[in-house]
Design a protein around this motif. Structure first.
Motif, short mmCIF file in Angstrom:
data_model
loop_
_atom_site.label_atom_id
_atom_site.label_comp_id
_atom_site.label_asym_id
_atom_site.label_seq_id
_atom_site.Cartn_x
_atom_site.Cartn_y
_atom_site.Cartn_z
N GLY A 28 52.58 36.41 41.68
CA GLY A 28 52.41 35.21 40.87
C GLY A 28 50.94 34.87 40.72
N LEU A 29 50.60 34.20 39.63
CA LEU A 29 49.22 33.81 39.35
C LEU A 29 49.05 32.33 39.63
CD1 LEU A 29 48.70 35.68 35.95
CD2 LEU A 29 48.28 36.53 38.28
N ALA A 30 48.14 31.98 40.53
CA ALA A 30 47.86 30.59 40.90
C ALA A 30 46.67 30.09 40.10
CB ALA A 30 47.58 30.49 42.40
N PHE A 31 46.85 28.95 39.42
CA PHE A 31 45.82 28.40 38.54
C PHE A 31 45.26 27.08 39.06
CE2 PHE A 31 48.04 31.29 35.77
CZ PHE A 31 47.08 31.75 34.89
N PHE A 32 43.97 26.88 38.78
CA PHE A 32 43.26 25.67 39.20
C PHE A 32 42.44 25.11 38.05
CE2 PHE A 32 43.86 28.37 42.81
CZ PHE A 32 44.14 27.53 43.88
N SER A 33 42.27 23.81 38.08
CA SER A 33 41.35 23.14 37.18
C SER A 33 40.06 22.94 37.96
CB SER A 33 41.93 21.80 36.75
OG SER A 33 41.00 21.09 35.98
N THR A 34 38.95 23.27 37.35
CA THR A 34 37.64 23.09 37.99
C THR A 34 36.75 22.33 37.02
OG1 THR A 34 36.72 25.14 37.11
CG2 THR A 34 37.86 25.29 39.24
N SER A 35 35.53 22.08 37.41
CA SER A 35 34.60 21.37 36.53
C SER A 35 34.13 22.26 35.38
CB SER A 35 33.40 20.86 37.32
OG SER A 35 32.73 21.95 37.93
N SER A 36 34.47 23.55 35.45
CA SER A 36 34.03 24.45 34.37
C SER A 36 35.23 25.12 33.69
CB SER A 36 33.04 25.49 34.92
OG SER A 36 33.65 26.22 35.98
N SER A 37 35.43 26.38 33.94
CA SER A 37 36.41 27.20 33.20
C SER A 37 37.75 27.36 33.89
CB SER A 37 35.81 28.59 32.96
OG SER A 37 34.60 28.47 32.27
N GLY A 38 37.96 26.68 35.00
CA GLY A 38 39.19 26.86 35.76
C GLY A 38 39.10 28.09 36.65
N HIS A 39 40.18 28.36 37.35
CA HIS A 39 40.21 29.53 38.24
C HIS A 39 41.65 30.03 38.31
CE1 HIS A 39 38.92 32.33 41.29
NE2 HIS A 39 39.89 31.90 42.11
N VAL A 40 41.80 31.33 38.47
CA VAL A 40 43.10 31.96 38.68
C VAL A 40 42.94 33.05 39.73
CG1 VAL A 40 42.81 33.61 36.75
CG2 VAL A 40 45.12 33.04 37.57
N MET A 41 43.98 33.20 40.55
CA MET A 41 43.99 34.26 41.56
C MET A 41 45.42 34.76 41.70
SD MET A 41 43.32 32.03 44.98
CE MET A 41 44.43 30.74 45.53
N ILE A 42 45.57 35.92 42.33
CA ILE A 42 46.88 36.54 42.47
C ILE A 42 47.39 36.41 43.89
CG2 ILE A 42 45.92 38.84 42.90
CD1 ILE A 42 48.31 39.96 41.28
N SER A 43 48.68 36.05 44.01
CA SER A 43 49.31 35.96 45.33
C SER A 43 49.65 37.35 45.84
CB SER A 43 50.60 35.14 45.22
OG SER A 43 51.35 35.23 46.42
N ILE A 44 49.42 37.56 47.14
CA ILE A 44 49.84 38.80 47.77
C ILE A 44 50.97 38.51 48.76
CG2 ILE A 44 47.71 40.09 47.36
CD1 ILE A 44 46.91 39.47 50.28
N GLY A 45 51.50 37.29 48.70
CA GLY A 45 52.64 36.89 49.53
C GLY A 45 52.25 36.14 50.78
N SER A 46 53.22 35.43 51.34
CA SER A 46 53.05 34.69 52.60
C SER A 46 51.90 33.69 52.56
CB SER A 46 52.88 35.65 53.78
OG SER A 46 54.00 36.51 53.88
N GLY A 47 51.66 33.07 51.42
CA GLY A 47 50.60 32.07 51.30
C GLY A 47 49.21 32.63 51.19
N GLU A 48 49.08 33.95 51.06
CA GLU A 48 47.77 34.59 50.92
C GLU A 48 47.55 35.02 49.48
OE1 GLU A 48 46.33 36.66 54.92
OE2 GLU A 48 47.93 37.77 53.92
N PHE A 49 46.30 35.00 49.07
CA PHE A 49 45.90 35.34 47.71
C PHE A 49 44.67 36.23 47.78
CE2 PHE A 49 48.15 31.44 47.74
CZ PHE A 49 48.90 31.43 46.58
N VAL A 50 44.38 36.89 46.67
CA VAL A 50 43.12 37.62 46.54
C VAL A 50 42.39 36.97 45.37
CG1 VAL A 50 41.98 39.83 46.25
CG2 VAL A 50 44.15 39.73 47.45
#
Length: 182
Positions: free
Chosen positions: A122-144
Motif C-alpha cells: 500500500g502507498l501511504a500519503f502525507f500532506s507537507t508544506s511543499s509537494s506532499g510525500h508518499v512511501m510504500i508499506s513493507i508490512g507490520s507498520g514498516e515502510f520504505v
C-alpha cells in the motif's frame, strides 16, 4: 436434496466503477454467502492491483523496495518519493508531478483516508508544506521512504517518524493506482 436459493448481494454491482467491480468480484471469488448463510464483506484492507493495470504485484513492489534500501546518497532518490513508488510498481515514473497531486488523482474507491493500517504494498500519503510525500508499506507498520534518514537515502521508517520529523499530516493509504497508465 434442494439447494438453498441464492440471495442477492448487498451491493449493486451495476453502480460500481469497472475497477471497483473487479475488486468486488475478486473478494467474493470462491465464497458462497447463499450456501453458508453468512454475509460476505469485500476485502478492502489488502493491497491489490485489481483494476489498476500495474505491471508489478504488491508483493513484487515490496521486494523491489526492500532490495533498493540504501543509507548512502543516490541522486535519483533525492526528493523523488512519487517517482520511486512508480518504479517499485514497474513504471518509468508515477505520472504525477508531486505526491500530493498523485493522492488527489486517485479515485476514491482506491483510497483509505486516515486508515493507518497499511498493508504491504500500500502507498501511504502525507500532506507537507511543499509537494506532499508518499512511501510504500513493507508490512507490520514498516515502510520504505526516501530522504527521511538523509537526503538521497532510501530507508525503513514509520508513519509516526514522518509526522514527527517532517511535521507532515498523514492523509491515508491507497491501492497502487498511478496516473502513468490512466
Amino acid at each position: 436434496m434442494s439447494l438453498p436459493s441464492a440471495r442477492p448481494l448487498p451491493v449493486k454491482v451495476a453502480a460500481l466503477t469497472a475497477g471497483a467491480a473487479l475488486a468486488l468480484v475478486t473478494a467474493f471469488a470462491g465464497t458462497s454467502s447463499a450456501a453458508t448463510g453468512a454475509e460476505v464483506t469485500p476485502l478492502t484492507d489488502a493491497c491489490s492491483i485489481a483494476g489498476t493495470g500495474d505491471p508489478h504485484t504488491c508483493a513484487q513492489a515490496v521486494t523491489w523496495a526492500k532490495n533498493h534500501i540504501t543509507t548512502t546518497y543516490h541522486a535519483e532518490y533525492y526528493n523523488a518519493c512519487d517517482h520511486i513508488v512508480g518504479l517499485a510498481y514497474g513504471f518509468p515514473h508515477s505520472g504525477s508531478v508531486t505526491a500530493i497531486a498523485h493522492w488527489r488523482a486517485i479515485p476514491g474507491s482506491f483510497k483509505h483516508a486516515g486508515d493507518r493500517s497499511v498493508p504491504a504494498g500500500g502507498l501511504a500519503f502525507f500532506s507537507t508544506s511543499s509537494s506532499g510525500h508518499v512511501m510504500i508499506s513493507i508490512g507490520s507498520g514498516e515502510f520504505v521512504s526516501n530522504d527521511i534518514h538523509g537526503n538521497g537515502t532510501y530507508t525503513k521508517t514509520t508513519i509516526g517518524e514522518i509526522e514527527s520529523k517532517w511535521g507532515a499530516s498523514y492523509l491515508g493509504w491507497a491501492q497502487p493506482w498511478f496516473q502513468y497508465n490512466h
